[in-house]
Design an enzyme around this catalytic site. Sequence first.
Site, PDB file in Angstrom:
ATOM      1  N   LYS A   1       8.331  -3.153  15.851  1.00  0.00           N
ATOM      2  CA  LYS A   1       8.803  -1.866  15.295  1.00  0.00           C
ATOM      3  C   LYS A   1       9.773  -1.197  16.265  1.00  0.00           C
ATOM      4  O   LYS A   1      10.803  -0.641  15.863  1.00  0.00           O
ATOM      5  CB  LYS A   1       7.601  -0.930  15.046  1.00  0.00           C
ATOM      6  CG  LYS A   1       6.755  -1.312  13.849  1.00  0.00           C
ATOM      7  CD  LYS A   1       7.492  -1.037  12.541  1.00  0.00           C
ATOM      8  CE  LYS A   1       6.718  -1.538  11.347  1.00  0.00           C
ATOM      9  NZ  LYS A   1       7.487  -1.614  10.110  1.00  0.00           N
TER      10      LYS A   1
ATOM     11  N   SER B   1       6.349   3.368  13.121  1.00  0.00           N
ATOM     12  CA  SER B   1       4.923   3.586  13.368  1.00  0.00           C
ATOM     13  C   SER B   1       4.717   4.375  14.649  1.00  0.00           C
ATOM     14  O   SER B   1       5.505   4.234  15.613  1.00  0.00           O
ATOM     15  CB  SER B   1       4.255   2.218  13.511  1.00  0.00           C
ATOM     16  OG  SER B   1       2.938   2.354  13.971  1.00  0.00           O
TER      17      SER B   1
ATOM     18  N   ASP C   1      -6.843  -0.535  22.360  1.00  0.00           N
ATOM     19  CA  ASP C   1      -7.003   0.812  21.779  1.00  0.00           C
ATOM     20  C   ASP C   1      -6.734   1.893  22.818  1.00  0.00           C
ATOM     21  O   ASP C   1      -6.991   1.708  24.007  1.00  0.00           O
ATOM     22  CB  ASP C   1      -8.433   1.001  21.249  1.00  0.00           C
ATOM     23  CG  ASP C   1      -8.585   0.585  19.804  1.00  0.00           C
ATOM     24  OD1 ASP C   1      -7.569   0.287  19.155  1.00  0.00           O
ATOM     25  OD2 ASP C   1      -9.736   0.571  19.308  1.00  0.00           O
TER      26      ASP C   1
ATOM     27  N   TYR D   1       0.825  -1.225   0.000  1.00  0.00           N
ATOM     28  CA  TYR D   1       0.000   0.000   0.000  1.00  0.00           C
ATOM     29  C   TYR D   1       0.857   1.274   0.000  1.00  0.00           C
ATOM     30  O   TYR D   1       0.802   2.075  -0.939  1.00  0.00           O
ATOM     31  CB  TYR D   1      -0.923  -0.064   1.226  1.00  0.00           C
ATOM     32  CG  TYR D   1      -1.731   1.171   1.509  1.00  0.00           C
ATOM     33  CD1 TYR D   1      -2.457   1.827   0.514  1.00  0.00           C
ATOM     34  CD2 TYR D   1      -1.803   1.682   2.820  1.00  0.00           C
ATOM     35  CE1 TYR D   1      -3.214   2.955   0.806  1.00  0.00           C
ATOM     36  CE2 TYR D   1      -2.561   2.794   3.114  1.00  0.00           C
ATOM     37  CZ  TYR D   1      -3.265   3.434   2.108  1.00  0.00           C
ATOM     38  OH  TYR D   1      -4.011   4.546   2.408  1.00  0.00           O
TER      39      TYR D   1
ATOM     40  N   TYR E   1       3.264  -6.571  17.179  1.00  0.00           N
ATOM     41  CA  TYR E   1       3.582  -5.765  15.990  1.00  0.00           C
ATOM     42  C   TYR E   1       4.318  -4.490  16.403  1.00  0.00           C
ATOM     43  O   TYR E   1       5.399  -4.168  15.885  1.00  0.00           O
ATOM     44  CB  TYR E   1       2.301  -5.410  15.204  1.00  0.00           C
ATOM     45  CG  TYR E   1       2.550  -4.275  14.241  1.00  0.00           C
ATOM     46  CD1 TYR E   1       3.308  -4.472  13.088  1.00  0.00           C
ATOM     47  CD2 TYR E   1       2.081  -2.981  14.515  1.00  0.00           C
ATOM     48  CE1 TYR E   1       3.587  -3.422  12.225  1.00  0.00           C
ATOM     49  CE2 TYR E   1       2.354  -1.927  13.655  1.00  0.00           C
ATOM     50  CZ  TYR E   1       3.099  -2.150  12.513  1.00  0.00           C
ATOM     51  OH  TYR E   1       3.379  -1.109  11.677  1.00  0.00           O
TER      52      TYR E   1
HETATM   53  P1  NAD Z   1       1.618  -3.629   3.101  1.00  0.00           P
HETATM   54  O1  NAD Z   1       1.380  -4.952   3.732  1.00  0.00           O
HETATM   55  O2  NAD Z   1       0.656  -3.166   2.084  1.00  0.00           O
HETATM   56  O3  NAD Z   1       3.086  -3.579   2.475  1.00  0.00           O
HETATM   57  C1  NAD Z   1       4.151  -4.337   2.990  1.00  0.00           C
HETATM   58  C2  NAD Z   1       4.776  -5.076   1.807  1.00  0.00           C
HETATM   59  O4  NAD Z   1       5.867  -5.843   2.273  1.00  0.00           O
HETATM   60  C3  NAD Z   1       3.806  -6.048   1.123  1.00  0.00           C
HETATM   61  O5  NAD Z   1       3.824  -5.795  -0.256  1.00  0.00           O
HETATM   62  C4  NAD Z   1       4.358  -7.439   1.451  1.00  0.00           C
HETATM   63  O6  NAD Z   1       4.113  -8.365   0.418  1.00  0.00           O
HETATM   64  C5  NAD Z   1       5.835  -7.125   1.643  1.00  0.00           C
HETATM   65  N1  NAD Z   1       6.551  -8.033   2.543  1.00  0.00           N
HETATM   66  C6  NAD Z   1       6.211  -8.431   3.796  1.00  0.00           C
HETATM   67  N2  NAD Z   1       7.150  -9.242   4.292  1.00  0.00           N
HETATM   68  C7  NAD Z   1       8.121  -9.366   3.355  1.00  0.00           C
HETATM   69  C8  NAD Z   1       9.354 -10.050   3.292  1.00  0.00           C
HETATM   70  N3  NAD Z   1       9.793 -10.804   4.292  1.00  0.00           N
HETATM   71  N4  NAD Z   1      10.095  -9.934   2.174  1.00  0.00           N
HETATM   72  C9  NAD Z   1       9.673  -9.191   1.125  1.00  0.00           C
HETATM   73  N5  NAD Z   1       8.514  -8.504   1.135  1.00  0.00           N
HETATM   74  C10 NAD Z   1       7.748  -8.592   2.237  1.00  0.00           C
HETATM   75  O7  NAD Z   1       1.739  -2.567   4.286  1.00  0.00           O
HETATM   76  P2  NAD Z   1       1.820  -0.985   4.216  1.00  0.00           P
HETATM   77  O8  NAD Z   1       0.590  -0.444   4.836  1.00  0.00           O
HETATM   78  O9  NAD Z   1       2.211  -0.534   2.877  1.00  0.00           O
HETATM   79  O10 NAD Z   1       3.000  -0.740   5.256  1.00  0.00           O
HETATM   80  C11 NAD Z   1       4.333  -0.575   4.837  1.00  0.00           C
HETATM   81  C12 NAD Z   1       5.204  -0.417   6.070  1.00  0.00           C
HETATM   82  O11 NAD Z   1       4.748   0.690   6.832  1.00  0.00           O
HETATM   83  C13 NAD Z   1       5.165  -1.626   7.011  1.00  0.00           C
HETATM   84  O12 NAD Z   1       6.453  -1.830   7.519  1.00  0.00           O
HETATM   85  C14 NAD Z   1       4.221  -1.194   8.097  1.00  0.00           C
HETATM   86  O13 NAD Z   1       4.484  -1.828   9.312  1.00  0.00           O
HETATM   87  C15 NAD Z   1       4.509   0.293   8.167  1.00  0.00           C
HETATM   88  N6  NAD Z   1       3.387   1.070   8.712  1.00  0.00           N
HETATM   89  C16 NAD Z   1       2.150   0.930   8.145  1.00  0.00           C
HETATM   90  C17 NAD Z   1       1.077   1.639   8.684  1.00  0.00           C
HETATM   91  C18 NAD Z   1      -0.317   1.468   8.142  1.00  0.00           C
HETATM   92  O14 NAD Z   1      -1.262   1.754   8.856  1.00  0.00           O
HETATM   93  N7  NAD Z   1      -0.499   1.040   6.889  1.00  0.00           N
HETATM   94  C19 NAD Z   1       1.289   2.513   9.759  1.00  0.00           C
HETATM   95  C20 NAD Z   1       2.577   2.636  10.290  1.00  0.00           C
HETATM   96  C21 NAD Z   1       3.628   1.907   9.741  1.00  0.00           C
HETATM   97  C1  WQD Z   2      -8.671   3.872  14.200  1.00  0.00           C
HETATM   98  C2  WQD Z   2      -9.843   4.203  15.126  1.00  0.00           C
HETATM   99  C3  WQD Z   2     -10.561   2.318  16.431  1.00  0.00           C
HETATM  100  C4  WQD Z   2     -11.950  -0.095  13.063  1.00  0.00           C
HETATM  101  C5  WQD Z   2      -3.517   0.869  13.665  1.00  0.00           C
HETATM  102  C6  WQD Z   2      -2.323   0.187  14.262  1.00  0.00           C
HETATM  103  C7  WQD Z   2      -1.129   1.087  14.225  1.00  0.00           C
HETATM  104  C8  WQD Z   2      -0.895   1.640  12.810  1.00  0.00           C
HETATM  105  C9  WQD Z   2      -2.134   2.210  12.207  1.00  0.00           C
HETATM  106  C10 WQD Z   2       0.697   0.278  11.668  1.00  0.00           C
HETATM  107  C11 WQD Z   2      -9.715   3.581  16.502  1.00  0.00           C
HETATM  108  C12 WQD Z   2     -11.650   2.744  15.469  1.00  0.00           C
HETATM  109  C13 WQD Z   2     -11.432   0.919  13.838  1.00  0.00           C
HETATM  110  C14 WQD Z   2     -13.337  -0.404  13.161  1.00  0.00           C
HETATM  111  C15 WQD Z   2     -13.559   1.357  14.783  1.00  0.00           C
HETATM  112  N1  WQD Z   2      -0.490   0.598  11.899  1.00  0.00           N
HETATM  113  N2  WQD Z   2     -12.225   1.633  14.687  1.00  0.00           N
HETATM  114  N3  WQD Z   2     -14.093   0.356  14.013  1.00  0.00           N
HETATM  115  O1  WQD Z   2      -5.767   1.312  15.820  1.00  0.00           O
HETATM  116  O2  WQD Z   2      -5.214   3.761  15.423  1.00  0.00           O
HETATM  117  O3  WQD Z   2      -3.813   2.034  14.422  1.00  0.00           O
HETATM  118  O4  WQD Z   2      -3.214   1.262  12.321  1.00  0.00           O
HETATM  119  O5  WQD Z   2       1.701   0.684  12.203  1.00  0.00           O
HETATM  120  O6  WQD Z   2      -0.072   0.308  14.656  1.00  0.00           O
HETATM  121  O7  WQD Z   2      -2.627  -0.129  15.626  1.00  0.00           O
HETATM  122  O8  WQD Z   2      -6.052   2.347  13.518  1.00  0.00           O
HETATM  123  O9  WQD Z   2      -7.762   2.237  11.772  1.00  0.00           O
HETATM  124  O10 WQD Z   2      -7.550   0.295  13.388  1.00  0.00           O
HETATM  125  O11 WQD Z   2      -8.451   2.460  14.198  1.00  0.00           O
HETATM  126  O12 WQD Z   2     -14.309   1.989  15.546  1.00  0.00           O
HETATM  127  O13 WQD Z   2     -13.851  -1.331  12.521  1.00  0.00           O
HETATM  128  O14 WQD Z   2     -11.035   3.614  14.566  1.00  0.00           O
HETATM  129  O15 WQD Z   2     -11.115   1.914  17.667  1.00  0.00           O
HETATM  130  O16 WQD Z   2     -10.271   4.483  17.428  1.00  0.00           O
HETATM  131  P1  WQD Z   2      -5.262   2.353  14.932  1.00  0.00           P
HETATM  132  P2  WQD Z   2      -7.458   1.762  13.127  1.00  0.00           P
END
Ligand code: NAD
Ligand code: WQD
Length: 338
Positions: A153, A124, A295, A11, A149
């Site tokens: 991080k 994150s 949460d 993503y 998770y």
């Molecule tokens: P995503 O799952 O869409 O993208 C992660 C990608 O990494 C995927 O395409 C997956 O196939 C690939 N992948 C996973 N393990 C692998 C491995 N061992 N080798 C090669 N490829 C691998 O997730 P995203 O939302 O795009 O997140 C990207 C990064 O940002 C992640 O590290 C995630 O933890 C971090 N992050 C995401 C969020 C969020 O809410 N989306 C928030 C904070 C941090």
């Molecule tokens: C947002 C708000 C829920 C779903 C998560 C990970 C965090 C980071 C981002 C990777 C909260 C509420 C949610 C639903 C709801 N990811 N909610 N109904 O929990 O802030 O963060 O994603 O690093 O590590 O924990 O995001 O989108 O799940 O929730 O009411 O079906 O929406 O309670 O208040 P969150 P979220």
Amino acid sequence: MKILVTGGAGYIGSHTVIELQAVGHEVVVVDNLVNADLVSLKRVERITGKAVPFVEADIRDREAMEQVCQTYCFDCCIHFAGFKAVGESVLQPWKYYDNNITGTLVLLDVLGKSGCKNLIFSSSAAVYGEPETIPVTETCPRGRCANPYARSKSIQEQIMMDMQKADPEWNIVLLRYFNPIGAHRSGMIGEDPKGIPNNLMPYITQVAVGKLEKLSIFGDDYDTVDGTGVRDYIHVVDLAKGHVKVLDSIAGQCGLEIFNLGTGVGYSVLDVVRGFEKANNVKILYEIKERRAGDIAVCYSDPGKAERMLGWKAEYGLEDMCRDSWNWQKRNPNGFTD
Ligand code: NAD
Ligand code: WQD
């Protein structure tokens, strides 16, 4: 610059590849497609009009990673690859520690030995746990993480800090993302969660498109403006641009820096539901349920450091995020499998 993008089919990675190519960087994506579809990169190619060199490999596969680094001689790596589902990490902690931490350990070793010591890491806001102060600044301590998770991080951050301290040739930027939502304006790429979404916005868009019946709102008795949880939602394109700003300004010359990437604005769950309805003229059915375990009530960033040091600031607001999330879902009701 020649940039290795791990997890670039996912993503945030796919949106970042677009912004990197737009300013002329040469990008190579390594992804094992465990949580992505190659169609995403085909769509990126259609958007940018440029090829995206792709290597299907697991970052834990040392030989494959050595081969990639030898072939391309990277200037920098942007490291997105990892697992990110909080609930799954509670049920399968080993899987998370292995993929996220072993993956990072192998990557750091191979990169360093290949002579590429410039790294941008997807961290994150989850590392703050229950933040000590709101808005959250980078000086807030990493907290007691609520799940494996988040802990993975936090551990990866610590590993990178220790590595950089031991070998000051490393330049490492830790980007702590808040809550990324939205999609590319074209609606051709976006978030495509497998199964029932855990996160708020994909759940809302799947209710809107008729795949799910109604949204469960987890708790309306928090100490917030309307009782529902407050978060700092950031447009994924703004987030992607943050990485480009890091490359423009400090990559290769910073030692180690940490930045929050957020908007600095907190919205409640009900704000998001109403914002989505207003932006898209679609009704979202919801019911109030119990609080979700783990949460917190409120989390939003102070993004001032990124503005001061990188000249980066989020440009999109809630309406843009809701519009673009819906545009993606509406055009691709079944994600990339359509
Ligand atoms: P995503 O799952 O869409 O993208 C992660 C990608 O990494 C995927 O395409 C997956 O196939 C690939 N992948 C996973 N393990 C692998 C491995 N061992 N080798 C090669 N490829 C691998 O997730 P995203 O939302 O795009 O997140 C990207 C990064 O940002 C992640 O590290 C995630 O933890 C971090 N992050 C995401 C969020 C969020 O809410 N989306 C928030 C904070 C941090
Ligand atoms: C947002 C708000 C829920 C779903 C998560 C990970 C965090 C980071 C981002 C990777 C909260 C509420 C949610 C639903 C709801 N990811 N909610 N109904 O929990 O802030 O963060 O994603 O690093 O590590 O924990 O995001 O989108 O799940 O929730 O009411 O079906 O929406 O309670 O208040 P969150 P979220």
